[in-house]
Each structure stands twice: as C-alpha cells, then as structure tokens.
Motif scaffolding. Structure first.
Motif, PDB file in Angstrom:
ATOM      1  N   VAL A 164       3.982  -8.132  52.138  1.00 13.86           N
ATOM      2  CA  VAL A 164       3.563  -9.510  52.336  1.00 13.86           C
ATOM      3  C   VAL A 164       2.256  -9.846  51.631  1.00 13.86           C
ATOM      4  O   VAL A 164       2.065 -10.965  51.170  1.00 13.86           O
ATOM      5  N   LYS A 165       1.374  -8.864  51.467  1.00 11.43           N
ATOM      6  CA  LYS A 165       0.015  -9.194  51.020  1.00 11.43           C
ATOM      7  C   LYS A 165      -0.061  -9.836  49.638  1.00 11.43           C
ATOM      8  O   LYS A 165      -0.918 -10.657  49.391  1.00 11.43           O
ATOM      9  N   LEU A 166       0.853  -9.501  48.717  1.00  8.20           N
ATOM     10  CA  LEU A 166       0.772 -10.061  47.368  1.00  8.20           C
ATOM     11  C   LEU A 166       1.222 -11.519  47.283  1.00  8.20           C
ATOM     12  O   LEU A 166       1.037 -12.171  46.263  1.00  8.20           O
ATOM     13  N   TYR A 167       1.775 -12.045  48.363  1.00 10.38           N
ATOM     14  CA  TYR A 167       2.083 -13.474  48.395  1.00 10.38           C
ATOM     15  C   TYR A 167       0.793 -14.301  48.391  1.00 10.38           C
ATOM     16  O   TYR A 167       0.796 -15.464  48.033  1.00 10.38           O
ATOM     17  N   PHE A 168      -0.303 -13.660  48.765  1.00 14.66           N
ATOM     18  CA  PHE A 168      -1.556 -14.378  48.911  1.00 14.66           C
ATOM     19  C   PHE A 168      -2.464 -14.178  47.699  1.00 14.66           C
ATOM     20  O   PHE A 168      -2.703 -13.057  47.265  1.00 14.66           O
ATOM     21  N   TYR A 169      -2.960 -15.292  47.194  1.00 11.86           N
ATOM     22  CA  TYR A 169      -3.792 -15.347  45.993  1.00 11.86           C
ATOM     23  C   TYR A 169      -4.929 -14.326  46.010  1.00 11.86           C
ATOM     24  O   TYR A 169      -5.138 -13.607  45.034  1.00 11.86           O
ATOM     25  N   GLU A 170      -5.666 -14.270  47.106  1.00 11.27           N
ATOM     26  CA  GLU A 170      -6.845 -13.387  47.182  1.00 11.27           C
ATOM     27  C   GLU A 170      -6.463 -11.938  46.904  1.00 11.27           C
ATOM     28  O   GLU A 170      -7.213 -11.212  46.253  1.00 11.27           O
ATOM     29  N   ASN A 171      -5.322 -11.513  47.413  1.00  9.73           N
ATOM     30  CA  ASN A 171      -4.888 -10.125  47.228  1.00  9.73           C
ATOM     31  C   ASN A 171      -4.442  -9.861  45.792  1.00  9.73           C
ATOM     32  O   ASN A 171      -4.660  -8.772  45.261  1.00  9.73           O
ATOM     33  N   ARG A 172      -3.817 -10.849  45.159  1.00  8.73           N
ATOM     34  CA  ARG A 172      -3.451 -10.690  43.746  1.00  8.73           C
ATOM     35  C   ARG A 172      -4.711 -10.644  42.890  1.00  8.73           C
ATOM     36  O   ARG A 172      -4.826  -9.825  41.981  1.00  8.73           O
ATOM     37  N   LEU A 173      -5.671 -11.496  43.216  1.00 10.34           N
ATOM     38  CA  LEU A 173      -6.920 -11.557  42.462  1.00 10.34           C
ATOM     39  C   LEU A 173      -7.644 -10.204  42.485  1.00 10.34           C
ATOM     40  O   LEU A 173      -8.191  -9.774  41.471  1.00 10.34           O
ATOM     41  N   LYS A 174      -7.610  -9.513  43.610  1.00 11.13           N
ATOM     42  CA  LYS A 174      -8.285  -8.212  43.735  1.00 11.13           C
ATOM     43  C   LYS A 174      -7.750  -7.180  42.744  1.00 11.13           C
ATOM     44  O   LYS A 174      -8.449  -6.234  42.403  1.00 11.13           O
ATOM     45  N   THR A 175      -6.525  -7.351  42.260  1.00  8.03           N
ATOM     46  CA  THR A 175      -5.930  -6.373  41.343  1.00  8.03           C
ATOM     47  C   THR A 175      -6.490  -6.494  39.921  1.00  8.03           C
ATOM     48  O   THR A 175      -6.234  -5.620  39.099  1.00  8.03           O
ATOM     49  N   PHE A 176      -7.227  -7.560  39.634  1.00  4.08           N
ATOM     50  CA  PHE A 176      -7.693  -7.820  38.267  1.00  4.08           C
ATOM     51  C   PHE A 176      -9.032  -7.171  37.926  1.00  4.08           C
ATOM     52  O   PHE A 176      -9.716  -7.601  37.006  1.00  4.08           O
ATOM     53  N   GLU A 177      -9.383  -6.121  38.618  1.00 10.06           N
ATOM     54  CA  GLU A 177     -10.591  -5.371  38.284  1.00 10.06           C
ATOM     55  C   GLU A 177     -10.380  -4.748  36.897  1.00 10.06           C
ATOM     56  O   GLU A 177      -9.342  -4.162  36.626  1.00 10.06           O
ATOM     57  N   GLY A 178     -11.341  -4.944  36.019  1.00 11.04           N
ATOM     58  CA  GLY A 178     -11.214  -4.392  34.670  1.00 11.04           C
ATOM     59  C   GLY A 178     -10.359  -5.230  33.732  1.00 11.04           C
ATOM     60  O   GLY A 178     -10.049  -4.805  32.618  1.00 11.04           O
ATOM     61  N   TRP A 179      -9.966  -6.423  34.139  1.00  9.80           N
ATOM     62  CA  TRP A 179      -9.184  -7.327  33.289  1.00  9.80           C
ATOM     63  C   TRP A 179     -10.022  -7.707  32.066  1.00  9.80           C
ATOM     64  O   TRP A 179     -11.193  -8.067  32.200  1.00  9.80           O
ATOM     65  N   PRO A 180      -9.468  -7.598  30.870  1.00  7.73           N
ATOM     66  CA  PRO A 180     -10.280  -7.796  29.664  1.00  7.73           C
ATOM     67  C   PRO A 180     -10.684  -9.237  29.341  1.00  7.73           C
ATOM     68  O   PRO A 180     -11.430  -9.462  28.392  1.00  7.73           O
ATOM     69  N   PHE A 181     -10.210 -10.222  30.095  1.00 11.29           N
ATOM     70  CA  PHE A 181     -10.548 -11.618  29.790  1.00 11.29           C
ATOM     71  C   PHE A 181     -11.301 -12.237  30.959  1.00 11.29           C
ATOM     72  O   PHE A 181     -10.930 -12.043  32.105  1.00 11.29           O
TER      73      PHE A 181
END
Length: 142
Positions: free
Chosen positions: A9-26
């Motif tokens: 369920v957690k990835l339905y929520f924006y905040e949890n998806r956002l946390k995965t972008f650590e080290g995103w190059p942009f």
C-alpha cells in the motif's frame, strides 16, 4: 481474502515514492525533479550502470535515459497509456475502499503478468542454450 501488507500500500502515496529518489541525478533546474517523478507515479530503481531508471510502481513500466526537460507525466502517459494510476481523476486519499481494491486488483494482474513473462523468457533462454548443447553433442562437437 488475504490482507494487504503495508509494503503493498505504501507506494500509492506520493511521500513514499518521493523517498525512493535519493541520489536521483536531476534536481531543481529540471522538469524531471524527484517531486515531479513521484507525482507521476514513479519510484527510483537505479542500477549500477543506469542511475536514472524509474519505474511506475503501478504499471511497472521502467524508463531510463531521462533528459532534464522530460516531463514525467507526459513520458509516463506516452509509454504506458493504459496505466490506471495516472488515469486517476482523484487523489489516492479520495478513493473509496471499493475503488482502491479495484485498482489493487489491476496492479496484482500487472505484477503477475510481469512475473510470468520473466519466467517464460528465462525458460526460453535456457531451452535455446540446451538445444544448442544438444546439437553440438549430436554433431560430435564439444
């Protein structure tokens, strides 16, 4: 009916998806910022060779080779036009329980299809290699 796990369920929520972008190059000066990526349903799934791989948590479409001016929502819609998550007319918080379970059922179908296709591809690769071995043996090669 089996219970939904927190992980499911957690990835339905924006905040949890956002946390995965650590080290995103942009970042700030780009259209494909972590915030825009997460809003479009993506999670960051980098590999050693590709630091910019992002996958829709829902339809499982993976995209890489992002350019700073790429619009995540437009890219998502063009590469996966049938994704039901980006077609939502409501926020996740506004969904009824029935709507949520309907969505989750579709997500499970996509996950099962991806898993089955991967297994089929692995089997076909193994069969190809085995066939080659059999032909070599039959022709007296080793």
């Amino acid at each position: 009916m089996e219970q939904l796990s927190e992980e499911e369920v957690k990835l339905y929520f924006y905040e949890n998806r956002l946390k995965t972008f650590e080290g995103w190059p942009f970042d700030e000066d780009c259209t494909c910022t972590p915030e825009n990526m997460a809003k479009a349903g993506f999670i960051h799934t980098p590999s050693e060779n590709s630091p910019d791989i992002a996958m829709c948590f829902f339809c499982l479409k993976e995209l890489e080779g992002w350019e700073p001016e790429d619009d995540p929502l437009k890219e998502h819609k063009s590469h996966s036009p049938s994704c039901q998550f980006i077609a939502l007319k409501k926020t996740v918080e506004e969904l009824t329980v029935e709507e949520f379970f309907k969505l989750q059922k579709e997500r499970h179908k996509l996950m099962m299809n991806k898993s089955c296709n991967e297994a089929i591809n692995k089997f076909e690769e193994a069969a190809k290699m085995r066939r080659g071995d059999i032909i070599k043996t039959a022709m007296g090669e080793e």
